[in-house]
Motif scaffolding. Structure first.
Motif, mmCIF file in Angstrom:
data_model
loop_
_atom_site.group_PDB
_atom_site.id
_atom_site.type_symbol
_atom_site.label_atom_id
_atom_site.label_comp_id
_atom_site.label_asym_id
_atom_site.label_seq_id
_atom_site.Cartn_x
_atom_site.Cartn_y
_atom_site.Cartn_z
ATOM 1 N N LYS A 121 57.072 1.217 -22.057
ATOM 2 C CA LYS A 121 57.425 -0.207 -21.842
ATOM 3 C C LYS A 121 58.062 -0.772 -23.119
ATOM 4 N N ALA A 122 57.455 -0.457 -24.269
ATOM 5 C CA ALA A 122 58.010 -0.930 -25.553
ATOM 6 C C ALA A 122 59.408 -0.341 -25.765
ATOM 7 N N MET A 123 59.574 0.915 -25.403
ATOM 8 C CA MET A 123 60.881 1.549 -25.601
ATOM 9 C C MET A 123 61.925 0.957 -24.656
ATOM 10 N N GLU A 124 61.503 0.636 -23.435
ATOM 11 C CA GLU A 124 62.431 -0.027 -22.502
ATOM 12 C C GLU A 124 62.895 -1.362 -23.086
ATOM 13 N N ARG A 150 56.645 6.888 -12.462
ATOM 14 C CA ARG A 150 56.020 6.077 -11.411
ATOM 15 C C ARG A 150 55.976 4.604 -11.818
ATOM 16 N N GLY A 151 55.755 4.342 -13.125
ATOM 17 C CA GLY A 151 55.662 2.940 -13.553
ATOM 18 C C GLY A 151 56.852 2.485 -14.378
ATOM 19 N N ALA A 152 57.888 3.291 -14.447
ATOM 20 C CA ALA A 152 58.986 2.985 -15.376
ATOM 21 C C ALA A 152 60.092 2.189 -14.698
ATOM 22 N N ALA A 153 60.715 1.296 -15.464
ATOM 23 C CA ALA A 153 61.911 0.616 -14.961
ATOM 24 C C ALA A 153 63.153 1.465 -15.265
ATOM 25 N N ILE A 154 63.078 2.269 -16.315
ATOM 26 C CA ILE A 154 64.234 3.075 -16.734
ATOM 27 C C ILE A 154 63.837 4.551 -16.750
#
Ligand SMILES: NC(=O)c1ccc[n+]([C@@H]2O[C@H](COP(=O)([O-])OP(=O)(O)OC[C@H]3O[C@@H](n4cnc5c(N)ncnc54)[C@H](OP(=O)(O)O)[C@@H]3O)[C@@H](O)[C@H]2O)c1
Length: 276
Positions: A121-124, A150-154
């Motif tokens: 999330k921080a990296m996104e 599964r939980g990633a936006a990117i």
């Protein structure tokens, strides 16, 4: 010599050959290796917080006189820096050590730590803010990737894994092709174990090339980014000089047949999937 690029799924170009820098010592050796590589025509340097040489790598890049935008720089977040807040701080620390304004590719070094989704999330967010041009992972199996995504936006743009003729990673490569994730080959020469490899010698003789050049050419033709490390000018130049010949189908089949799923480093299949 024209450097060949691959294109990540966000349309960022990545030079297909990069200089590895693990075990290139801080305080001179790493600086000289990077400076030599940039003079030889490399435009892609791979480092990591844990290598302890980000200062040297950044200094050599800044001293090179080559426009920053022409050099692709990767660094990696170490296992002790997982979690949302720590990941953001680890990124800033790497950026400061490198002395750069942005990083081209920021990777999670290993799927250890129990908080890889928070880290991602921080990296996104770093990507969204334009602090990094691409984000990815390293040492992730298909199971680790499934879990992260599964939980990633990117979707990660890259998975950097151990990759050489004795570990050809065919199932992972099929998975990454499907998801448009570029594979990067770490330890393409088995940390030096394969530079005299007798199984590759006949192909090297046939093409009047060195054994490392044959292995690196095999990487290129299999569509992965390769990251040979050297601190010697002769090897640095030799490893880049692989763009003017081609392995034929028989050569490729012989090299493909060497696979024995042999890990010289940590086997990520043994790293448990996070339970966040
Ligand atoms: N993500 C990860 O977990 C991970 C893990 C391992 C590595 N990596 C990355 O992948 C890079 C490459 O892997 P690696 O460092 O294990 O090693 P490698 O590139 O597989 O092999 C490097 C060794 O081979 C020697 N060598 C290089 N080119 C040669 C040539 N043309 N002829 C003869 N010897 C040659 C080098 O010698 P000299 O150095 O003495 O010149 C060094 O001892 C690393 O540096 C790092 O950037 C990532």
């Amino acid at each position: 010599m024209i450097m060949k690029n691959l294109v990540l799924h966000n349309d960022v170009a990545i030079p297909q050959i990069g200089l590895g820098s693990w075990q290139a010592m801080p305080g001179g050796e790493a600086y000289d290796a990077v400076a030599t590589a940039l003079r030889a025509g490399y435009r892609h340097i791979d480092t990591a917080a844990i290598y302890g040489n980000e200062e040297d790598v950044g200094q050599a890049i800044r001293d090179s006189g080559i426009p920053r935008g022409d050099i692709f720089v990767t660094t990696k977040l170490w296992n002790t820096d997982h979690g949302y807040g720590r990941a953001k701080q680890a990124f800033l620390d790497s950026l400061q050590r490198l002395g750069l304004d942005y990083i081209d590719l920021y990777l999670i070094h290993f799927p250890f730590g129990g908080r890889i989704c928070e880290t991602w999330k921080a990296m996104e967010e770093l990507y969204g803010e334009g602090r990094v041009r691409a984000i990815g992972v390293s040492n992730f199996t298909t199971e680790h990737l499934d879990y992260l995504m599964r939980g990633a936006a990117i979707t990660p743009m890259v998975d950097q894994v151990e990759y050489h003729p004795y570990l050809s990673q065919d199932p992972l490569q099929r998975y990454c092709d499907e998801h448009r994730i570029v594979i990067e080959a770490w330890s393409p020469l088995g940390s030096g174990r394969f530079v005299e490899d007798t199984n590759v010698r006949a192909i090297a003789v046939k093409h009047h090339r060195s054994i490392p050049q044959i292995i690196l050419r095999w990487d290129i033709q299999r569509g992965v980014v390769t990251l040979p490390k050297s601190v010697h000018q002769q090897y640095i130049e030799e490893n880049l000089d692989i763009l003017d010949f081609r392995l034929d189908a028989t050569d490729m089949a012989s090299l493909n047949a060497l696979n024995r799923d042999w890990h010289t480093g940590t086997n990520p299949e043994l790293i448990p999937i996070d339970q966040e």
